[in-house]
Design a protein around this motif. Structure first.
Motif, mmCIF file in Angstrom:
data_model
loop_
_atom_site.group_PDB
_atom_site.id
_atom_site.type_symbol
_atom_site.label_atom_id
_atom_site.label_comp_id
_atom_site.label_asym_id
_atom_site.label_seq_id
_atom_site.Cartn_x
_atom_site.Cartn_y
_atom_site.Cartn_z
ATOM 1 N N UNK A 121 0.819 -1.222 0.000
ATOM 2 C CA UNK A 121 0.000 0.000 0.000
ATOM 3 C C UNK A 121 0.851 1.269 0.000
ATOM 4 N N UNK A 122 2.123 1.136 0.390
ATOM 5 C CA UNK A 122 3.020 2.294 0.367
ATOM 6 C C UNK A 122 3.472 2.656 -1.044
ATOM 7 N N UNK A 123 3.312 1.720 -1.986
ATOM 8 C CA UNK A 123 3.867 1.921 -3.327
ATOM 9 C C UNK A 123 2.843 1.771 -4.450
ATOM 10 N N UNK A 124 1.712 1.131 -4.157
ATOM 11 C CA UNK A 124 0.737 0.839 -5.209
ATOM 12 C C UNK A 124 -0.667 1.181 -4.732
ATOM 13 N N UNK A 132 -17.700 -12.648 -3.028
ATOM 14 C CA UNK A 132 -18.332 -12.869 -1.728
ATOM 15 C C UNK A 132 -18.817 -11.576 -1.094
ATOM 16 N N UNK A 133 -19.168 -11.667 0.202
ATOM 17 C CA UNK A 133 -19.721 -10.493 0.893
ATOM 18 C C UNK A 133 -18.929 -10.137 2.153
ATOM 19 N N UNK A 134 -17.606 -10.335 2.073
ATOM 20 C CA UNK A 134 -16.753 -9.893 3.176
ATOM 21 C C UNK A 134 -16.811 -8.372 3.297
ATOM 22 N N UNK A 135 -16.663 -7.881 4.518
ATOM 23 C CA UNK A 135 -16.706 -6.448 4.808
ATOM 24 C C UNK A 135 -15.330 -6.026 5.329
ATOM 25 N N UNK A 136 -14.592 -5.269 4.526
ATOM 26 C CA UNK A 136 -13.218 -4.914 4.887
ATOM 27 C C UNK A 136 -13.160 -4.045 6.137
ATOM 28 N N UNK A 137 -14.186 -3.233 6.358
ATOM 29 C CA UNK A 137 -14.200 -2.404 7.568
ATOM 30 C C UNK A 137 -14.356 -3.269 8.804
ATOM 31 N N UNK A 142 -9.774 -2.074 5.776
ATOM 32 C CA UNK A 142 -10.303 -1.147 4.768
ATOM 33 C C UNK A 142 -9.371 0.038 4.534
ATOM 34 N N UNK A 143 -8.538 0.374 5.540
ATOM 35 C CA UNK A 143 -7.620 1.505 5.393
ATOM 36 C C UNK A 143 -6.534 1.243 4.358
ATOM 37 N N UNK A 144 -6.324 -0.012 3.999
ATOM 38 C CA UNK A 144 -5.245 -0.361 3.077
ATOM 39 C C UNK A 144 -5.709 -0.398 1.619
#
Length: 235
Positions: A121-124, A132-137, A142-144
């Protein structure tokens, strides 16, 4: 050659193993129904739910593009067929789904997942693409991710090109500037390369590659291999 700018990830069986998560979530949901609506519990035997789900999919194959609606409607119909009124059946089904969904997002990552995502996430630009129905929060990552597309939000599940096209639009990149990492040979690897993206097979659950598909150019057995592989794609 264009430098890599976007990396998209599938979620289930790519960042965490999903089978045990779903089994636990279904048991948690069943236990909640038994405790809170014991008169409804008999309607939700595993065999009954399978039969109702099969019937719903036969009536409306588009349910595969919305697993949340499929699970909610299957429970609701099972309750109605057991004698509940439609409003009461719907209310219990929606409450039960909240319990299921909370447990469904209690995942245990594959080793190194969070560290690798933080490094990338620092570079891309990172994106999530899932059927599916996963919730990143709820999961806490989710911040990434710059964006998260699912079959529900897009309206089409992979291997349809819609989700990949949305990712490229969101990141304002061309296909050769993007890589997709996922576990499913058809829905992730083949679909991504058909869209012109770099494709990486994340075989963390020891699957066999299907003989009818061309073998992938890149595959990993652990998530810790991704940074080195990404560097290769950039060279």
């Amino acid at each position: 050659m264009s430098k890599l700018k976007l990396i998209t990830f599938d979620l289930d069986n790519t960042l965490w193993p999903v089978d045990e998560v779903i089994r636990h979530a279904e048991k948690t949901c069943s236990d909640w129904i038994a405790d809170n609506h014991p008169d409804a519990a008999a309607a939700l035997s595993a065999e009954r739910v399978r039969a109702v789900r099969t019937a719903l999919l036969k009536e409306k194959p588009q349910y595969l593009d919305n697993l949340t609606a499929l699970r909610q409607d299957a429970m609701s119909r099972a309750f109605v067929e057991h004698g509940f009124s439609e409003p009461e059946a719907r209310r219990i089904a929606l409450d039960a789904f909240k319990v299921f969904h909370t447990a469904r997002n209690q995942v245990r990552f594959f080793p190194g997942a969070r560290a690798v995502l933080e490094q990338l996430a620092n570079h891309y630009v990172l994106g999530a693409l899932t059927n599916g129905n996963a919730d990143l929060q709820m999961i806490g990552i989710d911040d990434l991710f710059a964006f998260h597309h699912s079959a529900e939000t897009i309206g089409k599940r992979k291997p349809a090109p819609d989700m990949f096209a949305a990712a490229l639009r969101d990141a304002s990149v061309t296909p050769v500037q993007a890589a997709h990492i996922g576990d499913h040979p058809l829905e992730d690897v083949h679909a991504a390369r058909e869209h012109g993206m770099h494709a990486v097979w994340a075989n963390l659950v020891e699957m066999d590659w299907p003989v009818e598909l061309e073998r992938p150019s890149h595959h990993i057995l652990t998530l810790e291999e991704i940074p080195d592989l990404v560097a290769q794609l950039n060279d």
